[in-house]
Enzyme design. Structure first.
Site, PDB file in Angstrom:
ATOM      1  N   ARG A  19      40.606  31.871  39.601  1.00 25.20           N
ATOM      2  CA  ARG A  19      39.547  32.601  39.067  1.00 25.20           C
ATOM      3  C   ARG A  19      38.484  32.972  39.978  1.00 25.20           C
ATOM      4  O   ARG A  19      38.205  32.082  40.647  1.00 25.20           O
ATOM      5  CB  ARG A  19      39.031  31.745  37.733  1.00 25.20           C
ATOM      6  N   HIS A  70      44.178  41.328  42.310  1.00 26.46           N
ATOM      7  CA  HIS A  70      44.355  40.445  41.066  1.00 26.46           C
ATOM      8  C   HIS A  70      45.803  40.723  40.763  1.00 26.46           C
ATOM      9  O   HIS A  70      46.236  41.167  39.738  1.00 26.46           O
ATOM     10  CB  HIS A  70      43.516  40.830  39.948  1.00 26.46           C
TER      11      HIS A  70
END
Length: 312
Positions: A227, A275
């Site tokens: 994250r 990502h």
């Protein structure tokens, strides 16, 4: 009685998931399922959740709602929603785990072998310096959930000494497992390559900051497929500029897509991946969703339930 399953996401995801979910429901013996992206709020029994925009859904408008089943492993955008009082399950499936293991293993090997110098730095100079063996390169993984454990075991199988750290003590055969504040410091000091696979919670935000970066060995490499909020970005850039951190390969960011003006793009010691470390796959995720609805209808415990007190 028909069980109504609302697919609360984007039209693009609906097109991707409709057929795999239908097949998975049939394979699970769920013959009386009505799956749609538009069901009257008062008639929704289960919600498959992966919104593309606003994440402030009012769950109180669904009086029949039994559970919310997220397509994402991360649930930080929904867990604090005060209207969500039914069970929340996050996504854990073998496709997601395999994808993360491949990304982590690939980039650890890339930095361990010094592949960038050979792929990007061809200078015409013959410099036959072999890298050390895996047993001489220490890897630390912060986060020993499903993803961190799988990645750690894959690296250990290749011969890397792997230390895993988690908030609560865990035991994984083949890994050196640490926990707590003292354990975190110890785990960082033996990290030639550091992998961040923690959830985004109040306790983990900015866990990689000026102090913890300083605890890493000189020349350490940082990988973050977890994250974006785990890293104090200014502190990491400063550690890269000083040379204390040799390189950072980052897949998750506080703002996504990463803005073109973000300093990470221009820093030669940073690799940005968009990502992609572990994407939920429709086929395998649909199997997990179907199994959880089967369990819910049978009165059995749901898989991968979120503990709101822990934040994951």
């Amino acid at each position: 009685m028909t069980t109504n399953v609302l697919f609360h996401s984007t039209p693009k995801r609906w097109a991707e998931y409709q057929a795999p979910l239908t097949r998975a429901f049939a394979a699970a013996g769920l013959d009386d399922i009505h799956l749609a992206e538009d069901i009257p709020a008062a008639e929704v029994d289960y919600m498959i959740y992966a919104p593309g925009g606003a994440t402030d859904h009012d769950f109180s408008q669904h009086p029949r709602l039994k559970a919310v089943l997220s397509l994402w492993a991360g649930i930080e955008t929904i867990i604090d929603n005060p209207t969500l009082t039914v069970p929340l399950a996050r996504m854990v499936d073998h496709g997601l785990t395999q994808g993360m293991t491949e990304w982590v293993t690939g980039h650890v090997l890339r930095h361990h072998l010094g592949m960038d110098a050979h792929i990007l730095g061809q200078t015409g100079t013959w410099d036959p310096v072999a890298p050390p063996l895996a047993q001489e390169r220490r890897v630390t993984i912060l986060g020993l959930g499903t993803l961190g454990t799988a990645a750690g075991l894959a690296l250990a199988a290749l011969g890397f000494p792997v230390t895993g750290w988690s908030r609560s003590q865990k035991s994984v055969a083949g890994l050196s497992c640490l926990s707590g504040d003292a354990g975190l410091l110890q785990a960082l000091t033996v990290a030639d390559i550091l992998v961040l696979l923690l959830p985004d919670t109040a306790a983990t935000r900015d866990i990689l900051n000026a102090d913890t970066l300083a605890a890493l060995p000189e020349g350490a490499v940082v990988l973050n497929p977890g994250r974006g909020a785990l890293i104090d970005d200014a502190a990491l850039l400063a550690a890269l500029d000083s040379g204390h951190i040799r390189h950072a390969t980052l897949d998750a960011f506080r703002i996504e897509p990463l803005p073109p003006e973000d300093p990470y793009w221009a820093n030669p010691k940073v690799t940005v991946t968009p990502h992609i470390a572990s994407e939920t796959r429709a086929i395998t995720a649909s199997e997990v969703i179907a199994e959880n609805i089967r369990r819910g209808e049978a009165g059995e415990p749901l898989l991968h339930l979120v503990d709101r007190s822990l934040g994951y």
